[in-house]
Each structure stands twice: as structure tokens, then as C-alpha cells.
Design a protein around this motif. Structure first.
Motif, PDB file in Angstrom:
ATOM      1  N   ASN A 135       0.947  -1.064   0.066  1.00 32.58           N
ATOM      2  CA  ASN A 135       0.209   0.552  -0.217  1.00 32.58           C
ATOM      3  C   ASN A 135       0.683   1.222   0.051  1.00 32.58           C
ATOM      4  O   ASN A 135       0.736   2.053  -0.889  1.00 32.58           O
ATOM      5  CB  ASN A 135      -1.001   0.077   1.128  1.00 32.58           C
ATOM      6  N   PHE A 136       2.026   1.681   0.515  1.00 32.00           N
ATOM      7  CA  PHE A 136       2.837   2.197   0.498  1.00 32.00           C
ATOM      8  C   PHE A 136       3.411   2.663  -0.956  1.00 32.00           C
ATOM      9  O   PHE A 136       3.243   3.775  -0.957  1.00 32.00           O
ATOM     10  CB  PHE A 136       4.006   1.961   1.394  1.00 32.00           C
ATOM     11  N   ALA A 137       4.007   1.306  -1.007  1.00 29.03           N
ATOM     12  CA  ALA A 137       4.508   1.697  -2.469  1.00 29.03           C
ATOM     13  C   ALA A 137       4.548   2.127  -3.449  1.00 29.03           C
ATOM     14  O   ALA A 137       4.709   2.278  -4.599  1.00 29.03           O
ATOM     15  CB  ALA A 137       5.290   0.391  -2.820  1.00 29.03           C
ATOM     16  N   LEU A 185       1.426  -6.252  -3.937  1.00 27.61           N
ATOM     17  CA  LEU A 185      -0.184  -6.124  -4.763  1.00 27.61           C
ATOM     18  C   LEU A 185      -0.856  -7.741  -4.698  1.00 27.61           C
ATOM     19  O   LEU A 185      -1.512  -7.691  -4.742  1.00 27.61           O
ATOM     20  CB  LEU A 185      -0.202  -5.506  -5.557  1.00 27.61           C
ATOM     21  N   LEU A 186       0.186  -8.984  -3.527  1.00 31.71           N
ATOM     22  CA  LEU A 186      -0.547  -9.515  -3.955  1.00 31.71           C
ATOM     23  C   LEU A 186      -0.503 -10.546  -2.354  1.00 31.71           C
ATOM     24  O   LEU A 186      -0.443 -11.158  -2.465  1.00 31.71           O
ATOM     25  CB  LEU A 186      -0.195 -11.000  -4.590  1.00 31.71           C
ATOM     26  N   ASP A 187      -0.818  -9.147  -1.301  1.00 31.25           N
ATOM     27  CA  ASP A 187      -0.396  -9.681  -0.135  1.00 31.25           C
ATOM     28  C   ASP A 187      -1.396  -8.893   1.133  1.00 31.25           C
ATOM     29  O   ASP A 187      -1.458  -7.857   0.021  1.00 31.25           O
ATOM     30  CB  ASP A 187       0.658  -9.335   0.665  1.00 31.25           C
ATOM     31  N   VAL A 188      -1.962  -9.261   1.675  1.00 35.90           N
ATOM     32  CA  VAL A 188      -2.704  -8.783   3.129  1.00 35.90           C
ATOM     33  C   VAL A 188      -2.378  -8.762   4.192  1.00 35.90           C
ATOM     34  O   VAL A 188      -1.305  -9.893   4.613  1.00 35.90           O
ATOM     35  CB  VAL A 188      -4.293  -9.257   2.597  1.00 35.90           C
ATOM     36  N   PHE A 196      -5.958  -2.804  -6.034  1.00 36.43           N
ATOM     37  CA  PHE A 196      -5.631  -3.101  -4.736  1.00 36.43           C
ATOM     38  C   PHE A 196      -6.459  -3.690  -3.965  1.00 36.43           C
ATOM     39  O   PHE A 196      -6.505  -3.480  -2.459  1.00 36.43           O
ATOM     40  CB  PHE A 196      -5.477  -2.289  -4.376  1.00 36.43           C
ATOM     41  N   MET A 197      -7.316  -4.840  -4.145  1.00 35.83           N
ATOM     42  CA  MET A 197      -7.694  -5.700  -3.303  1.00 35.83           C
ATOM     43  C   MET A 197      -7.611  -7.345  -3.369  1.00 35.83           C
ATOM     44  O   MET A 197      -8.776  -8.001  -3.710  1.00 35.83           O
ATOM     45  CB  MET A 197      -9.412  -5.479  -3.087  1.00 35.83           C
ATOM     46  N   PRO A 198      -6.507  -7.906  -2.903  1.00 38.22           N
ATOM     47  CA  PRO A 198      -5.363  -8.893  -3.121  1.00 38.22           C
ATOM     48  C   PRO A 198      -6.450 -10.191  -2.577  1.00 38.22           C
ATOM     49  O   PRO A 198      -7.236  -9.807  -1.134  1.00 38.22           O
ATOM     50  CB  PRO A 198      -4.486  -9.243  -3.630  1.00 38.22           C
ATOM     51  N   VAL A 199      -7.040 -11.251  -3.029  1.00 37.84           N
ATOM     52  CA  VAL A 199      -7.440 -12.524  -2.706  1.00 37.84           C
ATOM     53  C   VAL A 199      -6.123 -13.445  -1.722  1.00 37.84           C
ATOM     54  O   VAL A 199      -5.751 -14.002  -2.199  1.00 37.84           O
ATOM     55  CB  VAL A 199      -9.089 -13.289  -2.961  1.00 37.84           C
ATOM     56  N   ILE A 200      -6.182 -13.315  -0.828  1.00 38.97           N
ATOM     57  CA  ILE A 200      -4.888 -14.117   0.019  1.00 38.97           C
ATOM     58  C   ILE A 200      -5.895 -14.916   0.844  1.00 38.97           C
ATOM     59  O   ILE A 200      -6.791 -14.943   2.238  1.00 38.97           O
ATOM     60  CB  ILE A 200      -3.820 -14.062  -0.060  1.00 38.97           C
ATOM     61  N   VAL A 201      -5.433 -16.678   0.349  1.00 37.93           N
ATOM     62  CA  VAL A 201      -6.547 -17.986   1.324  1.00 37.93           C
ATOM     63  C   VAL A 201      -4.835 -18.874   2.142  1.00 37.93           C
ATOM     64  O   VAL A 201      -4.258 -19.420   1.070  1.00 37.93           O
ATOM     65  CB  VAL A 201      -7.348 -19.031   0.280  1.00 37.93           C
ATOM     66  N   ASP A 202      -5.219 -19.178   3.606  1.00 39.92           N
ATOM     67  CA  ASP A 202      -4.388 -19.572   3.671  1.00 39.92           C
ATOM     68  C   ASP A 202      -4.839 -20.981   4.238  1.00 39.92           C
ATOM     69  O   ASP A 202      -5.052 -21.379   4.804  1.00 39.92           O
ATOM     70  CB  ASP A 202      -3.526 -18.727   5.256  1.00 39.92           C
ATOM     71  N   VAL A 203      -4.276 -21.671   3.774  1.00 38.91           N
ATOM     72  CA  VAL A 203      -4.983 -22.915   3.623  1.00 38.91           C
ATOM     73  C   VAL A 203      -3.242 -24.236   4.808  1.00 38.91           C
ATOM     74  O   VAL A 203      -2.852 -24.074   4.655  1.00 38.91           O
ATOM     75  CB  VAL A 203      -4.750 -24.033   2.573  1.00 38.91           C
TER      76      VAL A 203
END
Ligand code: CU
Length: 305
Positions: A166-168, A184-187, A257-264
Motif C-alpha cells: 500500500n505504501f509502495a 499487490l499480492l499480500d493482505v 488493490f484488493m487481492p484475495v489471499i487464502v492460507d490453507v
């Protein structure tokens, strides 16, 4: 002149090859966003995704077969029956019902052959029965809210773009995006789910149309205000890890700027995570409901009619 053209073609081919290798290298990096090799669809980590890949390859090979037969006949005819070889055009054959029937029936058979497994797969995608964990997903401009149900009921949080990205991304930030891992691929808080569990998402939106999409799960659904859409996936055990996706509907200024990240996680690790979340939520909830010392409790007021 001729040589220049050949050299230009050669350079273009080299450029394309380099591009291909670069995308393949990106796909195989440790931070690989998906199971694609950079040339094809991701093979996926759910049964549905793997079936989609299989169907895609089946249709692809049918198309290759058609191309070989059609272009083969065309090229053969062009070479064998050209004027310089003394070919004489047949001006008597104006219409052939037999040929018309053949070139109607064969494509129909091909379409039916493709439609049967496709319909079967669509039905499987829609079958959300016997799900073991339901999560309500709400799309906002420009973030996601995840509200857990069933065994994890009570867990509710927002998932927004990670701070470093978000800063970058700000204009004139002076930060080179290439130095930001998973730019842009982290939340801040990913969606956490257990492997080997049929997870059902109930998707809706608070503002405009978004789309929740994780290619490795073969999962993509429109997220529409006023509607609740369903989606399910079951990540194969042993495929625990972080999977990345995107909002796939152009939803306004910050759509990217709203990626989807799923931690399985394994079911045991997921259980631990649920307990941690509930334990962390308890003191906060208690503090919110507890009346501050000295405050008078609110009294019921009777309003005049
Ligand atoms: Cu969106």
C-alpha cells in the motif's frame, strides 16, 4: 531485403521465447502465485480445479485434431490442385446435400462430446451440499470481509492490502515495487481455511459488483449487492500453503488493490487458529459490553405516541 525480414522475424521469435522463459521462471519462483507453469492454466489443488484442467485439455486436443484435419485438407488441396500443376476447376458441382449433412452432423457430435463432461462439471461446481465450513464473504470498495460460521462462528474480520504494498503503490512514494515481496499480492489478514474440508463461501457485496477468484481452487464467483452467491472448494490434504487470487470484476478506482489471499492449514492447525481468534476476541468483546465504572445504566424511555 529478404535477409532483413528473416533477421527481424528471428529477433521477434527470440523476444517471444525470452518472454515465455521469464513468465515460466516467475511461475516457478518460491513465491509462485499459482500452480501454472506460465504457459497453461494452473493444474490446481482441488478436485474441481483438476477436473477443469482436464476438461480444458480435452477440448484443447479436440481443437488441435480439428485444426490438423481441416488445415491438412486445405494445404494438401492448395498444393496438389494448383493451376500451375494443370488442375482444371470443377464447375459442375454447385450443391451436395450429402456433404452438407456430413459437415453438420460431425460438428454436432463433437459439440455433444464436449458438452457432456462440461455439464457434469458445472453441476459438480454448483453442488454445495454437505459443506463442512461456511464463510460469508462480503466485498467492499476495496477490501474483503470474512465472517465464519459453523465451528468457527464468531470470527469476523476484514482483509485489506498489506501495508508495504500500500505504501509502495502511492504516487511518488519513491519505493521500488520490485523490492516489495509479493507486491499487490499480500493482505494484512488472509482467509484461513482447513485442508480436506468442503468449504462453502456465501458471497455478497456492500457496494458494487466484485468477484472472488482463486485460480488454484478453480473458484471464481461474482459478488453482487443484494444477492448471495455460493461457491465451494475442498483443498487436497498435503496441499497446505498460501494461495493467491484477485478481485476479478472491475470494481472502481482501487480494483487492483484488493487481492484475495487464502492460507490453507491442516485441520488441527486450523482448530488452533480458531481457538486463538476466539480467545483474542473475548477480552475485546467483554471490554466493549462492560459499562464503564460510574456510568448510569441506560433507562428505558417511553416515547409519547
Ligand atoms: Cu473488487
Amino acid at each position: 531485403m529478404r535477409f532483413n525480414r528473416i533477421a527481424a522475424l528471428g529477433r521477434a521469435a527470440l523476444g517471444l521465447a525470452a518472454l515465455g522463459f521469464a513468465s515460466a521462471a516467475f511461475a516457478n519462483s518460491p513465491n509462485s502465485p499459482n500452480t501454472s507453469n506460465g504457459y497453461n492454466l494452473p493444474t490446481g489443488v482441488t478436485e474441481l480445479a483438476q477436473r477443469m484442467y482436464g476438461l480444458h485439455m480435452l477440448v484443447f486436443w479436440i481443437c488441435v485434431g480439428i485444426a490438423v484435419v481441416v488445415f491438412g485438407a486445405m494445404i494438401y488441396s492448395l498444393l496438389m490442385f494448383r493451376q500451375s500443376k494443370g488442375a482444371i476447376p470443377d464447375t459442375t458441382m454447385i450443391h451436395s446435400t450429402k456433404v452438407e449433412i456430413i459437415w453438420t452432423i460431425i460438428p454436432v457430435i463433437i459439440l455433444v462430446v464436449m458438452a457432456i463432461p462440461a455439464a457434469d462439471l458445472i453441476l459438480a461446481q454448483e453442488d454445495t451440499r454437505n459443506s463442512e465450513l461456511s464463510i460469508k464473504v462480503t466485498g467492499y470498495q476495496w477490501k474483503w470481509e470474512y465472517q465464519y460460521m459453523d465451528a468457527a462462528a464468531g470470527i469476523d474480520y476484514f482483509s485489506t492490502l498489506a501495508q508495504p504494498s500500500n505504501f509502495a503503490r502511492q504516487l511518488g512514494s519513491g519505493i521500488d515495487p520490485k523490492t516489495v515481496p509479493n507486491y499487490l499480492l499480500d493482505v494484512d489478514k488472509p482467509l484461513v481455511i482447513p485442508s480436506g474440508t468442503k468449504v462453502r463461501l456465501l458471497l455478497t457485496s456492500q457496494d458494487v459488483i466484485h468477484a472472488w477468484w482463486v485460480p488454484d481452487f478453480g473458484a471464481k464467483r461474482s459478488v453482487i449487492p443484494g444477492f448471495v452467491n455460493e461457491l465451494w472448494f475442498k483443498v487436497d490434504p498435503g496441499k497446505e500453503g498460501v494461495y493467491r487470487g484477485q478481485c476479478a470484476a472491475l470494481c472502481g478506482r482501487d480494483h487492483a488493490f484488493m487481492p484475495v489471499i487464502v492460507d490453507v492449514r491442516t485441520p488441527d492447525d486450523f482448530k488452533k487458529w480458531v481457538e486463538e481468534q476466539k480467545a483474542a476476541a473475548k477480552p475485546a468483546a467483554a471490554a466493549a459490553t462492560e459499562a464503564p465504572a460510574g456510568a448510569t445504566p441506560p433507562t428505558a424511555q417511553v416515547l409519547p405516541n
